[in-house]
Design an enzyme around this catalytic site. Structure first.
Site: not given
Ligand code: NCD
Ligand code: ZN
Ligand code: ZN
Length: 353
Positions: A16, A18-19, A102, A139, A177, A222, A250, A254, A266
């Site tokens: 899991h 985020h790119l 997802k 999620h 997650h 989150l 996860d 940011h 988040a």
């Protein structure tokens, strides 16, 4: 006297991740390719990765951003919407382009506005996914205003997840997650076609770490950190050797200004330190021997992929490891997750760049 200890594992995967896209993709991708062989790449871009065409071009952008010499395979996903075309999804899965789809409940988290509001509207797509064997990554939080944020995962399991699994029993589901004992218990009680990813921050921290003595925005993610007994249940699950639990960092970058803000975004950016932190936590739990299963074996088994042949070595020193506080990202640096405790482990050798 100096003592070092080493630990060699099969090269891990991140189930899991985020790119992001554009400049941020270029900034964060090396932080993952340095240690991980594969990652399930989340589709919550703006606009989201909804179609086979979207996933094809996103994958090409990731491959174009790869550091020299890196050996890394992005495992793509589609973002489920109420308008997802089951035939397009089937083509994307059958071609090997995507590894999962997802589900974001609309409004549950970062960039989830296009997610699902009426779960009946995706019933046909879920049936199709069950037929073709495509896993659903979830999620798992309800979004109703009346439900307290700390209860949203537990309520989701009862109101949404369990009914979906009962009406589509052949569907393979990953509870992404998980953050509660309820989540871990639900997985343990349901042997068939169910797995769960667990993050680094949910294994290391509870809500006191985020809220006592001042609010720490870099710990805000989150689903939100829960009370200590939940962290303990997650750590017990992760270190138990049960193959249904595996690593999904996860890691969710940011820009620091978006985290250190009146309304903070988040997500915790854990990719650079994830393995060092996990070695620390597993050692503390007396379960270093269970780390390789969690990082490198259970995930591939769930997804029906071979485990990686290459290895990675972690070394424990008698002085705390130094990790970067931030990584550069144009004018917008990204703050690296700091667990707030000294970590003596660090990756000392990875057979890929
Ligand atoms: C993720 C993000 O920033 O994309 N944030 C987070 O807090 N985990 C979204 C998500 O995984 O829910
Ligand atoms: Zn999420
Ligand atoms: Zn995420």
């Amino acid at each position: 006297m100096s003592m070092t200890q080493t630990l060699t594992l099969r090269r891990p995967d991140d189930w899991h991740l985020h790119l992001r896209d554009g400049a941020m993709l270029e900034a964060v991708l090396p932080e993952t390719t340095r240690h991980f062989a594969r990652a399930i790449v989340m589709p919550n871009l703006v606009p989201p990765v909804v179609t086979m065409a979207d996933a094809t071009s996103y994958k090409a952008r990731i491959l174009a951003a790869m550091p020299e010499g890196a050996r890394f395979t992005p495992l793509m996903t589609l973002y489920l919407t109420e308008n997802t075309d089951p035939d397009d999804l089937t083509r994307a899965y059958a071609s090997g382009l995507i590894s999962a789809v997802k589900l974001y409940p609309a409004g549950a988290t970062t960039n989830s506005a296009s997610g699902v509001a009426d779960f009946d509207k995706v019933r046909a797509v879920l049936e199709r996914m069950a037929e073709i064997g495509c896993p659903l990554c979830v999620h798992g939080e309800v979004t109703d205003r009346e439900i307290d944020i700390f209860d949203r995962e537990a309520v989701f399991i009862d109101r949404v997840l369990d009914p979906i699994r009962k009406s589509t029993p052949e569907l393979k589901v990953v509870m992404e997650h998980i953050t509660t004992k309820n989540g871990a218990d639900y997985v343990k009680a349901n042997a068939e076609r169910l797995g769960a990813t667990i993050t680094v921050q949910h294994l290391m921290l509870d809500r006191n770490d985020m809220l006592v003595g001042g609010m720490r925005p870099h710990y805000y993610c989150l689903p939100i950190l829960k009370r200590r007994e939940h962290r303990e249940a997650l750590l017990a699950a992760a270190t138990s050797g049960d193959a249904r639990f595996f690593l999904g960092t996860d890691s969710a970058p940011h820009p620091s200004h978006a985290k250190e803000a009146e309304c903070c975004a988040a997500g915790c950016f854990t990719a650079p330190v994830a393995l060092a932190c996990l070695a620390h936590s597993f050692e503390e739990a007396g379960a270093l021997d269970k780390l390789e299963g969690f990082t490198s074996l259970h995930g591939p088994a769930f997804y029906g992929l071979p485990a990686n042949e290459e290895t990675i070595t972690l070394t424990k020193s008698d002085t705390p490891a130094h990790f970067p506080k931030q990584i550069p990202n144009g004018d917008d640096p990204i703050t690296v997750f700091d667990p707030g405790t000294p970590v003596f482990w660090a990756v000392s050798n990875s057979s890929s760049l």
